[in-house]
Design a protein around this motif. Structure first.
Motif, PDB file in Angstrom:
ATOM      1  N   PHE A  59      35.172  39.303  32.763  1.00 14.27           N
ATOM      2  CA  PHE A  59      36.408  39.528  32.731  1.00 14.27           C
ATOM      3  C   PHE A  59      37.423  38.400  33.460  1.00 14.27           C
ATOM      4  O   PHE A  59      36.870  37.549  34.091  1.00 14.27           O
ATOM      5  N   SER A  60      38.500  38.472  32.861  1.00  9.74           N
ATOM      6  CA  SER A  60      39.483  37.442  33.717  1.00  9.74           C
ATOM      7  C   SER A  60      40.700  38.073  33.945  1.00  9.74           C
ATOM      8  O   SER A  60      41.099  39.111  33.561  1.00  9.74           O
ATOM      9  N   TYR A  61      41.270  37.806  35.358  1.00  2.24           N
ATOM     10  CA  TYR A  61      42.489  38.395  36.002  1.00  2.24           C
ATOM     11  C   TYR A  61      43.160  37.886  36.718  1.00  2.24           C
ATOM     12  O   TYR A  61      42.313  37.036  37.635  1.00  2.24           O
ATOM     13  N   ASP A  62      44.339  37.836  36.795  1.00  2.00           N
ATOM     14  CA  ASP A  62      45.149  37.146  37.860  1.00  2.00           C
ATOM     15  C   ASP A  62      46.244  38.091  38.018  1.00  2.00           C
ATOM     16  O   ASP A  62      47.047  38.463  37.165  1.00  2.00           O
ATOM     17  N   ALA A  63      46.645  38.301  39.243  1.00  2.00           N
ATOM     18  CA  ALA A  63      47.597  39.207  39.633  1.00  2.00           C
ATOM     19  C   ALA A  63      48.872  38.528  39.216  1.00  2.00           C
ATOM     20  O   ALA A  63      50.025  39.366  39.187  1.00  2.00           O
ATOM     21  N   LYS A  64      49.031  37.282  39.400  1.00  2.00           N
ATOM     22  CA  LYS A  64      50.431  36.637  38.991  1.00  2.00           C
ATOM     23  C   LYS A  64      51.011  36.626  37.565  1.00  2.00           C
ATOM     24  O   LYS A  64      51.948  36.783  36.975  1.00  2.00           O
ATOM     25  N   SER A  65      49.687  37.027  36.616  1.00  2.00           N
ATOM     26  CA  SER A  65      49.943  37.126  35.305  1.00  2.00           C
ATOM     27  C   SER A  65      48.984  38.130  34.487  1.00  2.00           C
ATOM     28  O   SER A  65      48.039  37.908  33.903  1.00  2.00           O
ATOM     29  N   PRO A  66      49.048  39.384  35.124  1.00  2.00           N
ATOM     30  CA  PRO A  66      48.033  40.403  34.624  1.00  2.00           C
ATOM     31  C   PRO A  66      47.848  40.787  33.387  1.00  2.00           C
ATOM     32  O   PRO A  66      46.909  41.192  33.051  1.00  2.00           O
ATOM     33  N   ASN A  67      49.186  40.639  32.533  1.00  2.00           N
ATOM     34  CA  ASN A  67      48.911  40.900  31.150  1.00  2.00           C
ATOM     35  C   ASN A  67      48.316  39.942  30.229  1.00  2.00           C
ATOM     36  O   ASN A  67      47.919  40.340  29.155  1.00  2.00           O
ATOM     37  N   ASP A  68      47.735  38.809  31.053  1.00  2.00           N
ATOM     38  CA  ASP A  68      46.806  37.933  30.319  1.00  2.00           C
ATOM     39  C   ASP A  68      45.268  38.293  30.492  1.00  2.00           C
ATOM     40  O   ASP A  68      44.486  37.595  30.087  1.00  2.00           O
ATOM     41  N   ALA A  69      44.967  39.282  31.244  1.00  2.00           N
ATOM     42  CA  ALA A  69      43.468  39.783  31.498  1.00  2.00           C
ATOM     43  C   ALA A  69      43.011  40.084  30.220  1.00  2.00           C
ATOM     44  O   ALA A  69      43.561  40.346  29.269  1.00  2.00           O
ATOM     45  N   LYS A  70      41.681  40.050  30.364  1.00  2.00           N
ATOM     46  CA  LYS A  70      40.619  40.042  29.241  1.00  2.00           C
ATOM     47  C   LYS A  70      39.401  40.795  29.711  1.00  2.00           C
ATOM     48  O   LYS A  70      39.189  40.173  30.924  1.00  2.00           O
ATOM     49  N   ILE A  71      38.606  41.428  28.991  1.00  2.00           N
ATOM     50  CA  ILE A  71      37.329  41.671  29.496  1.00  2.00           C
ATOM     51  C   ILE A  71      36.508  41.892  28.218  1.00  2.00           C
ATOM     52  O   ILE A  71      36.953  42.280  26.923  1.00  2.00           O
ATOM     53  N   ALA A  72      35.223  41.529  28.390  1.00  2.00           N
ATOM     54  CA  ALA A  72      34.199  41.785  27.191  1.00  2.00           C
ATOM     55  C   ALA A  72      32.896  42.308  27.968  1.00  2.00           C
ATOM     56  O   ALA A  72      32.439  41.685  28.761  1.00  2.00           O
ATOM     57  N   LEU A  73      32.328  43.262  27.247  1.00  2.00           N
ATOM     58  CA  LEU A  73      31.157  44.094  27.746  1.00  2.00           C
ATOM     59  C   LEU A  73      30.402  44.154  26.834  1.00  2.00           C
ATOM     60  O   LEU A  73      30.403  44.294  25.417  1.00  2.00           O
ATOM     61  N   GLU A  74      28.734  44.003  26.998  1.00  2.00           N
ATOM     62  CA  GLU A  74      27.781  44.322  26.018  1.00  2.00           C
ATOM     63  C   GLU A  74      26.789  45.440  26.792  1.00  2.00           C
ATOM     64  O   GLU A  74      26.461  45.278  27.744  1.00  2.00           O
ATOM     65  N   ILE A  75      26.634  46.320  26.069  1.00  2.00           N
ATOM     66  CA  ILE A  75      25.684  47.656  26.513  1.00  2.00           C
ATOM     67  C   ILE A  75      24.375  47.657  25.918  1.00  2.00           C
ATOM     68  O   ILE A  75      24.178  47.684  24.325  1.00  2.00           O
ATOM     69  N   ASP A  76      23.269  47.785  26.619  1.00  2.00           N
ATOM     70  CA  ASP A  76      22.045  47.973  25.849  1.00  2.00           C
ATOM     71  C   ASP A  76      21.910  49.562  25.903  1.00  2.00           C
ATOM     72  O   ASP A  76      21.621  50.147  26.928  1.00  2.00           O
ATOM     73  N   VAL A  77      22.282  50.156  24.603  1.00  2.00           N
ATOM     74  CA  VAL A  77      22.150  51.600  24.314  1.00  2.00           C
ATOM     75  C   VAL A  77      20.868  52.082  24.622  1.00  2.00           C
ATOM     76  O   VAL A  77      20.948  53.342  24.830  1.00  2.00           O
ATOM     77  N   LYS A  78      19.527  51.303  24.604  1.00  2.00           N
ATOM     78  CA  LYS A  78      18.394  52.123  25.025  1.00  2.00           C
ATOM     79  C   LYS A  78      18.401  52.449  26.289  1.00  2.00           C
ATOM     80  O   LYS A  78      17.639  53.222  26.916  1.00  2.00           O
TER      81      LYS A  78
END
Length: 191
Positions: A59-78
Motif C-alpha cells: 500500500f501507499s500512504y502519506d498523512a499529508k495527502s491521505p486521499n492519494d493512498a492505495k492498496i493492493a492485496l492478493e489472497i491464497d484462498v487455499k
C-alpha cells in the motif's frame, strides 16, 4: 546556457515534486503483523470464525495527502483456516471457494477518502471465485511511526460484508448464512 540549465533544472524539480506520491509500504506478512479474517453465521445459531493464512500486498500512504493512498492485496484462498480440517476441505471445494479453479482472490483500491486523520472509506475491486465486484468499506488508521528495528510502519483496520451469491457461492446454509463479514488488519513496513 546557464539560464537554460537553471530553467531545465527548475522544470525537472517541479515535475519531480508534483509527482512525488505517498510512501510505499510492504504488508508485514513475514512478521505476522497483518491478518485477513472472516466471520459467518452457522445456520443462524452461532458464529463461525476463520482466516486466510497466506496473502501478500502493498500500500501507499502519506498523512499529508491521505486521499492519494492505495492498496493492493492478493489472497491464497487455499490457505483458508477455520480451525477444523474437514470443514476447511469442504470450504476449498466446489460448493464454496473451488480453489482448484480459482486459487487466488484479490483486492485493488480505486479510491480512498479520509473524512479526518483517522477514518476513511475505501472503494475497490474485489475478485473472488472468478467474479470481480466493486466493494466499499470503512477503514480506521490505527497508527504510524518508527519501529524498534529502524523501520517505519503504518497500520489500518477495516471490514466489509460480502453477499456470497455475488461470487457464485450458493451452498444453502440457511438465510442467516448468505453473507460473510471480512476483516482486514494491515500493518505495513515502509520500503
Amino acid at each position: 546556457m546557464n539560464k537554460q540549465l537553471l530553467a531545465g533544472g527548475l522544470i525537472a524539480l517541479a515535475a519531480f515534486t508534483s509527482t512525488v506520491k505517498a510512501a510505499d509500504y510492504k504488508v508485514d506478512v513475514e512478521g505476522a503483523h497483518a491478518f485477513i479474517d472472516f466471520k459467518i453465521k452457522h445456520l443462524g445459531y452461532s458464529w463461525l470464525l476463520g482466516r486466510f493464512n497466506t496473502f501478500d500486498g502493498d500500500f501507499s500512504y502519506d498523512a499529508k495527502s491521505p486521499n492519494d493512498a492505495k492498496i493492493a492485496l492478493e489472497i491464497d484462498v487455499k490457505s483458508i483456516d477455520s480451525n477444523h480440517a474437514e470443514r476447511d476441505k469442504h470450504l476449498r471445494g466446489k460448493d464454496f471457494l473451488d480453489v482448484k479453479s480459482f486459487p487466488k482472490a484479490s483486492f485493488v483500491s480505486k479510491s480512498i477518502k479520509f473524512s479526518d486523520d483517522k477514518n476513511a472509506v475505501v472503494t475497490g475491486d474485489f475478485t473472488l471465485k472468478g467474479v470481480t465486484k466493486t466493494i466499499t468499506f470503512d477503514v480506521e488508521k490505527i497508527g504510524e511511526g518508527k519501529d524498534p528495528w529502524g523501520g517505519y510502519r503504518a497500520g489500518f483496520s477495516g471490514s466489509t460484508t460480502l453477499t456470497l451469491a455475488d461470487y457464485n457461492i450458493t451452498y444453502n446454509l440457511g438465510p442467516a448464512s448468505t453473507y460473510v463479514e471480512i476483516g482486514l488488519h494491515i500493518e505495513g513496513i515502509r520500503k
